[in-house]
Design a protein around this motif. Sequence first.
Motif, PDB file in Angstrom:
ATOM      1  N   LYS A  29      -5.511  -8.218   7.405  1.00 18.05           N
ATOM      2  CA  LYS A  29      -4.720  -7.008   7.229  1.00 18.05           C
ATOM      3  C   LYS A  29      -3.741  -7.176   6.073  1.00 18.05           C
ATOM      4  O   LYS A  29      -3.529  -6.261   5.289  1.00 18.05           O
ATOM      5  CB  LYS A  29      -3.944  -6.678   8.504  1.00 18.05           C
ATOM      6  CG  LYS A  29      -4.785  -6.068   9.594  1.00 18.05           C
ATOM      7  CD  LYS A  29      -3.931  -5.747  10.800  1.00 18.05           C
ATOM      8  CE  LYS A  29      -4.763  -5.226  11.949  1.00 18.05           C
ATOM      9  NZ  LYS A  29      -3.964  -4.965  13.141  1.00 18.05           N
ATOM     10  N   LYS A  30      -3.162  -8.358   5.939  1.00 16.96           N
ATOM     11  CA  LYS A  30      -2.241  -8.605   4.838  1.00 16.96           C
ATOM     12  C   LYS A  30      -2.972  -8.513   3.503  1.00 16.96           C
ATOM     13  O   LYS A  30      -2.468  -7.929   2.552  1.00 16.96           O
ATOM     14  CB  LYS A  30      -1.584  -9.994   4.988  1.00 16.96           C
ATOM     15  CG  LYS A  30      -0.411 -10.003   5.935  1.00 16.96           C
ATOM     16  CD  LYS A  30       0.217 -11.357   6.174  1.00 16.96           C
ATOM     17  CE  LYS A  30       0.456 -12.191   4.972  1.00 16.96           C
ATOM     18  NZ  LYS A  30       1.106 -13.466   5.276  1.00 16.96           N
ATOM     19  N   ASN A  31      -4.182  -9.070   3.435  1.00 16.57           N
ATOM     20  CA  ASN A  31      -4.948  -9.024   2.186  1.00 16.57           C
ATOM     21  C   ASN A  31      -5.350  -7.597   1.826  1.00 16.57           C
ATOM     22  O   ASN A  31      -5.276  -7.200   0.671  1.00 16.57           O
ATOM     23  CB  ASN A  31      -6.194  -9.912   2.287  1.00 16.57           C
ATOM     24  CG  ASN A  31      -5.848 -11.380   2.265  1.00 16.57           C
ATOM     25  OD1 ASN A  31      -4.777 -11.755   1.796  1.00 16.57           O
ATOM     26  ND2 ASN A  31      -6.734 -12.206   2.780  1.00 16.57           N
ATOM     27  N   VAL A  32      -5.762  -6.830   2.807  1.00 14.90           N
ATOM     28  CA  VAL A  32      -6.137  -5.440   2.559  1.00 14.90           C
ATOM     29  C   VAL A  32      -4.931  -4.648   2.097  1.00 14.90           C
ATOM     30  O   VAL A  32      -4.998  -3.852   1.156  1.00 14.90           O
ATOM     31  CB  VAL A  32      -6.781  -4.811   3.814  1.00 14.90           C
ATOM     32  CG1 VAL A  32      -6.927  -3.313   3.663  1.00 14.90           C
ATOM     33  CG2 VAL A  32      -8.122  -5.453   4.102  1.00 14.90           C
ATOM     34  N   PHE A  35      -4.177  -5.517  -1.489  1.00 13.75           N
ATOM     35  CA  PHE A  35      -5.191  -4.913  -2.355  1.00 13.75           C
ATOM     36  C   PHE A  35      -4.893  -3.425  -2.566  1.00 13.75           C
ATOM     37  O   PHE A  35      -4.927  -2.923  -3.687  1.00 13.75           O
ATOM     38  CB  PHE A  35      -6.581  -5.109  -1.750  1.00 13.75           C
ATOM     39  CG  PHE A  35      -7.678  -4.467  -2.540  1.00 13.75           C
ATOM     40  CD1 PHE A  35      -8.111  -5.019  -3.731  1.00 13.75           C
ATOM     41  CD2 PHE A  35      -8.271  -3.291  -2.093  1.00 13.75           C
ATOM     42  CE1 PHE A  35      -9.105  -4.422  -4.465  1.00 13.75           C
ATOM     43  CE2 PHE A  35      -9.274  -2.690  -2.822  1.00 13.75           C
ATOM     44  CZ  PHE A  35      -9.697  -3.254  -4.015  1.00 13.75           C
ATOM     45  N   LEU A  36      -4.574  -2.719  -1.488  1.00 12.40           N
ATOM     46  CA  LEU A  36      -4.290  -1.288  -1.601  1.00 12.40           C
ATOM     47  C   LEU A  36      -3.015  -1.030  -2.406  1.00 12.40           C
ATOM     48  O   LEU A  36      -2.937  -0.055  -3.154  1.00 12.40           O
ATOM     49  CB  LEU A  36      -4.196  -0.653  -0.214  1.00 12.40           C
ATOM     50  CG  LEU A  36      -5.514  -0.577   0.569  1.00 12.40           C
ATOM     51  CD1 LEU A  36      -5.269  -0.046   1.970  1.00 12.40           C
ATOM     52  CD2 LEU A  36      -6.522   0.271  -0.162  1.00 12.40           C
ATOM     53  N   ILE A  38      -1.918  -2.885  -4.864  1.00  6.65           N
ATOM     54  CA  ILE A  38      -2.268  -3.124  -6.268  1.00  6.65           C
ATOM     55  C   ILE A  38      -3.015  -1.930  -6.835  1.00  6.65           C
ATOM     56  O   ILE A  38      -2.731  -1.464  -7.936  1.00  6.65           O
ATOM     57  CB  ILE A  38      -3.092  -4.427  -6.410  1.00  6.65           C
ATOM     58  CG1 ILE A  38      -2.194  -5.637  -6.111  1.00  6.65           C
ATOM     59  CG2 ILE A  38      -3.713  -4.540  -7.791  1.00  6.65           C
ATOM     60  CD1 ILE A  38      -2.939  -6.941  -5.992  1.00  6.65           C
ATOM     61  N   ILE A  39      -3.966  -1.399  -6.073  1.00  8.00           N
ATOM     62  CA  ILE A  39      -4.727  -0.224  -6.515  1.00  8.00           C
ATOM     63  C   ILE A  39      -3.789   0.966  -6.721  1.00  8.00           C
ATOM     64  O   ILE A  39      -3.885   1.691  -7.717  1.00  8.00           O
ATOM     65  CB  ILE A  39      -5.840   0.130  -5.505  1.00  8.00           C
ATOM     66  CG1 ILE A  39      -6.878  -0.979  -5.433  1.00  8.00           C
ATOM     67  CG2 ILE A  39      -6.484   1.465  -5.823  1.00  8.00           C
ATOM     68  CD1 ILE A  39      -7.629  -1.196  -6.726  1.00  8.00           C
ATOM     69  N   ALA A  40      -2.855   1.168  -5.802  1.00  6.80           N
ATOM     70  CA  ALA A  40      -1.906   2.279  -5.920  1.00  6.80           C
ATOM     71  C   ALA A  40      -1.036   2.115  -7.165  1.00  6.80           C
ATOM     72  O   ALA A  40      -0.795   3.077  -7.897  1.00  6.80           O
ATOM     73  CB  ALA A  40      -1.046   2.382  -4.672  1.00  6.80           C
ATOM     74  N   ALA A  41      -0.570   0.910  -7.423  1.00  9.62           N
ATOM     75  CA  ALA A  41       0.265   0.663  -8.595  1.00  9.62           C
ATOM     76  C   ALA A  41      -0.509   0.921  -9.879  1.00  9.62           C
ATOM     77  O   ALA A  41       0.007   1.528 -10.828  1.00  9.62           O
ATOM     78  CB  ALA A  41       0.791  -0.772  -8.572  1.00  9.62           C
ATOM     79  N   LEU A  42      -1.769   0.489  -9.941  1.00 11.36           N
ATOM     80  CA  LEU A  42      -2.589   0.732 -11.125  1.00 11.36           C
ATOM     81  C   LEU A  42      -2.863   2.220 -11.317  1.00 11.36           C
ATOM     82  O   LEU A  42      -2.855   2.729 -12.439  1.00 11.36           O
ATOM     83  CB  LEU A  42      -3.911  -0.033 -11.019  1.00 11.36           C
ATOM     84  CG  LEU A  42      -3.805  -1.551 -11.152  1.00 11.36           C
ATOM     85  CD1 LEU A  42      -5.150  -2.209 -10.881  1.00 11.36           C
ATOM     86  CD2 LEU A  42      -3.297  -1.925 -12.530  1.00 11.36           C
TER      87      LEU A  42
END
Length: 190
Positions: A29-32, A35-36, A38-42
Motif C-alpha cells: 500500500k505504501k508503494n502504491v 507511485f500515485l 509521483i504520477i499526480a505530481a508529474l
Amino acid sequence: MKKNLENPLHSGDWWDNSRRHSRGRFSMKKNVTRFLLIIAALTIAASTLSAQEPPPPATSSPAAPAAAPQAPAPTYQPKFHGDPARSDSEAAALAYMRVVIRAQHQFDKQYNHFATSLAELVHSGSFTKRMVNPDRGDYTASFEGQKDSFILTMTPKQLDAQHRSFYAEDDGKIHADEEKPADAKSPVIK
C-alpha cells in the motif's frame, strides 16, 4: 501435527502467517501510494507547462499602417510524388474524385453496372455516407450516373490558378481547366 520448518509460510501457526501477510500488504500500500503521488505530481507539472502561453509577437510600433503588406501565402507542399494539385483545396478535391472513381469501379465489378447516384455508392470501396454531401469545402461535387457510364465534376467556388475545375468519366482520367468548367476536352492531369 507436524510443522514444516523448511517453508516458514506453511509452519501451521496461523497467527504468524496472518501477521506476515498484513505487513506485506501494508508495504505494498505504501508503494502504491508513493507511485500515485509521483504520477499526480508529474501530471500537475505537465499541465502547468502546457497552460503557459507563448509570448505575444513583437510589433514595430503601435501606430503601424493598416495596409501593411501581407506575407505571401505558403507554397503548396505536394502530398505524394507526382501530385498534380496546386493547393490543399485541389488536393482534397482530387482525393475525393479518386475515391468516387475507385468506388464506382468496385461497384461495377460487384454489380455489373455503375451506381446511378452517390448515395448508392455508400460502403463501396472507401466511400462513406458523409461523402454523399456535394459540398466539399472550396468545391462543389456534381455527379451524373447511368448504369453504363458516369460523369463526376468538381467545380470550385472561386475559379483561379489555385482552384481549377475537374472532370472525370468512367475511364478514370481526371481532366482539369483553370479558365472554365472542365470537360472531356480539358487536359488530363493524371
